[in-house]
Design an enzyme around this catalytic site. Structure first.
Site, PDB file in Angstrom:
ATOM      1  N   GLU A   1       0.640  -1.639   0.150  1.00  0.00           N
ATOM      2  CA  GLU A   1      -0.074  -0.259  -0.416  1.00  0.00           C
ATOM      3  C   GLU A   1       0.553   1.670  -0.116  1.00  0.00           C
ATOM      4  O   GLU A   1       1.907   1.046   0.387  1.00  0.00           O
ATOM      5  CB  GLU A   1      -1.288  -0.003   1.462  1.00  0.00           C
ATOM      6  CG  GLU A   1      -1.657   0.849   1.170  1.00  0.00           C
ATOM      7  CD  GLU A   1      -2.447   1.009   2.512  1.00  0.00           C
ATOM      8  OE1 GLU A   1      -3.164   2.135   3.424  1.00  0.00           O
ATOM      9  OE2 GLU A   1      -3.072   0.102   2.677  1.00  0.00           O
TER      10      GLU A   1
ATOM     11  N   GLU B   1      -3.026  10.596   2.443  1.00  0.00           N
ATOM     12  CA  GLU B   1      -4.310  10.921   3.302  1.00  0.00           C
ATOM     13  C   GLU B   1      -4.297  12.696   4.450  1.00  0.00           C
ATOM     14  O   GLU B   1      -3.037  12.904   4.623  1.00  0.00           O
ATOM     15  CB  GLU B   1      -3.953  10.169   4.891  1.00  0.00           C
ATOM     16  CG  GLU B   1      -4.420   8.681   3.956  1.00  0.00           C
ATOM     17  CD  GLU B   1      -4.010   7.286   5.602  1.00  0.00           C
ATOM     18  OE1 GLU B   1      -4.599   6.421   5.459  1.00  0.00           O
ATOM     19  OE2 GLU B   1      -2.842   8.008   6.465  1.00  0.00           O
TER      20      GLU B   1
ATOM     21  N   ARG C   1      -7.487   3.068  -5.664  1.00  0.00           N
ATOM     22  CA  ARG C   1      -8.329   4.084  -5.129  1.00  0.00           C
ATOM     23  C   ARG C   1      -8.692   5.524  -4.306  1.00  0.00           C
ATOM     24  O   ARG C   1      -8.304   5.707  -3.736  1.00  0.00           O
ATOM     25  CB  ARG C   1      -8.611   2.643  -4.235  1.00  0.00           C
ATOM     26  CG  ARG C   1      -8.675   1.783  -4.080  1.00  0.00           C
ATOM     27  CD  ARG C   1      -8.369   0.687  -2.462  1.00  0.00           C
ATOM     28  NE  ARG C   1      -7.663  -1.047  -3.853  1.00  0.00           N
ATOM     29  CZ  ARG C   1      -8.082  -2.084  -3.434  1.00  0.00           C
ATOM     30  NH1 ARG C   1      -8.738  -2.068  -1.610  1.00  0.00           N
ATOM     31  NH2 ARG C   1      -8.051  -3.426  -3.152  1.00  0.00           N
TER      32      ARG C   1
ATOM     33  N   TRP D   1     -13.522   8.594   4.182  1.00  0.00           N
ATOM     34  CA  TRP D   1     -14.356   8.540   4.986  1.00  0.00           C
ATOM     35  C   TRP D   1     -13.777   8.919   6.413  1.00  0.00           C
ATOM     36  O   TRP D   1     -13.211   9.649   6.875  1.00  0.00           O
ATOM     37  CB  TRP D   1     -13.822   7.203   4.957  1.00  0.00           C
ATOM     38  CG  TRP D   1     -12.671   7.215   5.568  1.00  0.00           C
ATOM     39  CD1 TRP D   1     -11.408   6.867   4.747  1.00  0.00           C
ATOM     40  CD2 TRP D   1     -11.796   6.213   6.399  1.00  0.00           C
ATOM     41  NE1 TRP D   1     -10.245   7.486   5.113  1.00  0.00           N
ATOM     42  CE2 TRP D   1     -10.277   6.098   6.446  1.00  0.00           C
ATOM     43  CE3 TRP D   1     -12.317   5.968   7.823  1.00  0.00           C
ATOM     44  CZ2 TRP D   1      -9.686   6.294   7.637  1.00  0.00           C
ATOM     45  CZ3 TRP D   1     -11.151   5.158   8.673  1.00  0.00           C
ATOM     46  CH2 TRP D   1      -9.729   5.325   8.757  1.00  0.00           C
TER      47      TRP D   1
ATOM     48  N   THR E   1      -7.414   5.817  16.467  1.00  0.00           N
ATOM     49  CA  THR E   1      -7.704   6.422  15.467  1.00  0.00           C
ATOM     50  C   THR E   1      -8.403   7.717  15.032  1.00  0.00           C
ATOM     51  O   THR E   1      -8.440   8.616  14.582  1.00  0.00           O
ATOM     52  CB  THR E   1      -9.015   5.240  14.906  1.00  0.00           C
ATOM     53  OG1 THR E   1      -8.558   3.906  14.124  1.00  0.00           O
ATOM     54  CG2 THR E   1      -9.698   5.533  13.302  1.00  0.00           C
TER      55      THR E   1
END
Length: 371
Positions: free
Chosen positions: A127, A131, A212, A216, A227
């Site tokens: 990956e 972000e 992708r 979210w 998180t």
């Protein structure tokens, strides 16, 4: 104490990221992991360089909407919107690249706890990420993982920016080879990861990846506390909607072939086999668009146009003749029906006269026969 410099602040944030675990990105998953089975389907190769312009078209058949739904604007592009809790609109390419470049013009979403992301992901969970947090207008994050290894969270780097990522479109580019990965913001290199720097290459992303794009809510109240902390706090959906917008995405595949196949279960780049042949994805992308009726007419030769015109003229005349015959027949049928009606009327008139004469003479008697 002197105020911290940009470099020291950057170092501090990077240091803190080793203690605050970033989330498992919503876009991170695999339908079949080649490290666990040899039955995974082959990965269709892009095998070309293509720009997807969301100002003029939708994602199309070469992308798959894996969550939610997108809306489009001719002025900005594709909108990924969180309007309610649980929304996480995401699209994913139906093709893979084996080494290459991914360049995205994006305006990040606002909103505390909201994450706008650009992810390169392989079937065995290699990956490479961008972000951007909706509540942080001073930094953007680059990250990577190898084979889904989340035993440590010391790979993220926060890059200071002089603009607000949520206010306007900016260019986020990833360039990936078997030797290194490089991240760019608006054309300026901000990070380089060498193969050996990723745990001696064990955590270096090195298998075919798809692209992708999505947004979210990492700050959802049901997510893990770490998180939520990483995302900047809990997401308040009542202050939404929160929208990430992508104007265009350019994807370049450094390899050439039809498909990419895992030769074994090691997940190393040396094990990947490139199936020779023409890429079906490349053929689809390069296929000419369907012509309109006007364009098809303009492309006809003069002789063909004359032929079409003659055929149309003959057809029109035939239709007119048929319509005329139909009208004549209808008029004839009407005249016959009128003549029959006149005869019937005359018959009834005569019968009525005879009846009246018989009544005047008293020629009718009452019958005694019952019904």
């Amino acid at each position: 104490m002197a105020p911290p410099t940009t470099k020291s602040l950057f170092t501090t944030i990077s240091w803190l990221s080793t203690f605050v675990a970033p989330p498992v990105v919503a876009q991170t998953w695999t339908a079949c992991n080649p490290l666990n089975t040899t039955d995974c389907p082959h990965d269709p190769a892009l095998s070309t360089n293509h720009t997807f312009d969301f100002l003029t078209s939708t994602a199309g058949s070469t992308w798959n909407t894996t969550a939610g739904a997108l809306t489009y604007s001719e002025y900005e592009g594709a909108h990924f919107t969180i309007a309610d809790r649980g929304d996480a609109p995401t699209i994913q390419t139906n093709f893979y690249i084996f080494g290459g470049e991914v360049e995205v013009w994006m305006k990040a979403a606002t909103g505390q706890g909201v994450v706008s992301s650009i992810v390169l992901e392989s079937d065995d969970l290699d990956e490479v990420d961008w972000e951007i947090l909706g509540g942080n207008d001073s930094f953007v994050e680059s990250n990577y993982f190898g084979k889904g290894n989340t035993t440590s969270y010391d790979r993220a780097v926060w890059h200071p920016v002089t603009f607000k990522p949520q206010a306007d479109f900016h260019n986020y580019t990833t360039r990936w080879t078997k030797e290194e990965i490089e991240w760019f913001i608006d054309g300026a290199s901000v990070r380089v990861l060498k193969y050996d720097e990723a745990n001696g290459g064990k955590n270096f992303p090195q298998t075919p990846m798809n692209v992708r794009l999505g947004v979210w809510a990492a700050g959802d109240k049901d997510n893990k506390p770490d998180t939520i902390t990483w995302a900047g706090g809990k997401t308040d959906y009542s202050k939404g909607p929160y929208t990430m917008t992508v104007r265009s995405t350019r994807v370049k595949d450094y390899s050439q072939g039809k498909e990419y196949v895992y030769g074994d279960m090691t997940g190393s780049w040396e094990s990947i086999k490139i199936v020779p042949g023409n890429s079906t994805i490349e053929k689809e992308l390069n296929a000419p668009p369907s012509l309109t009726a006007s364009q098809r007419w303009n492309n006809l030769s003069p002789g063909a146009k004359i032929g079409v015109g003659s055929a149309v003229g003959v057809t029109s005349i035939a239709l007119i003749v048929l319509a005329g015959i139909y009208c004549v027949r209808q008029r004839r049928a009407g005249r016959r029906e009128r003549a029959l009606a006149d005869l019937e009327f005359e018959k009834e008139r005569r019968e009525l006269g005879a009846y009246q004469m018989q009544m005047a003479k008293g020629g009718f008697a009452v019958s005694s026969r019952p019904f």
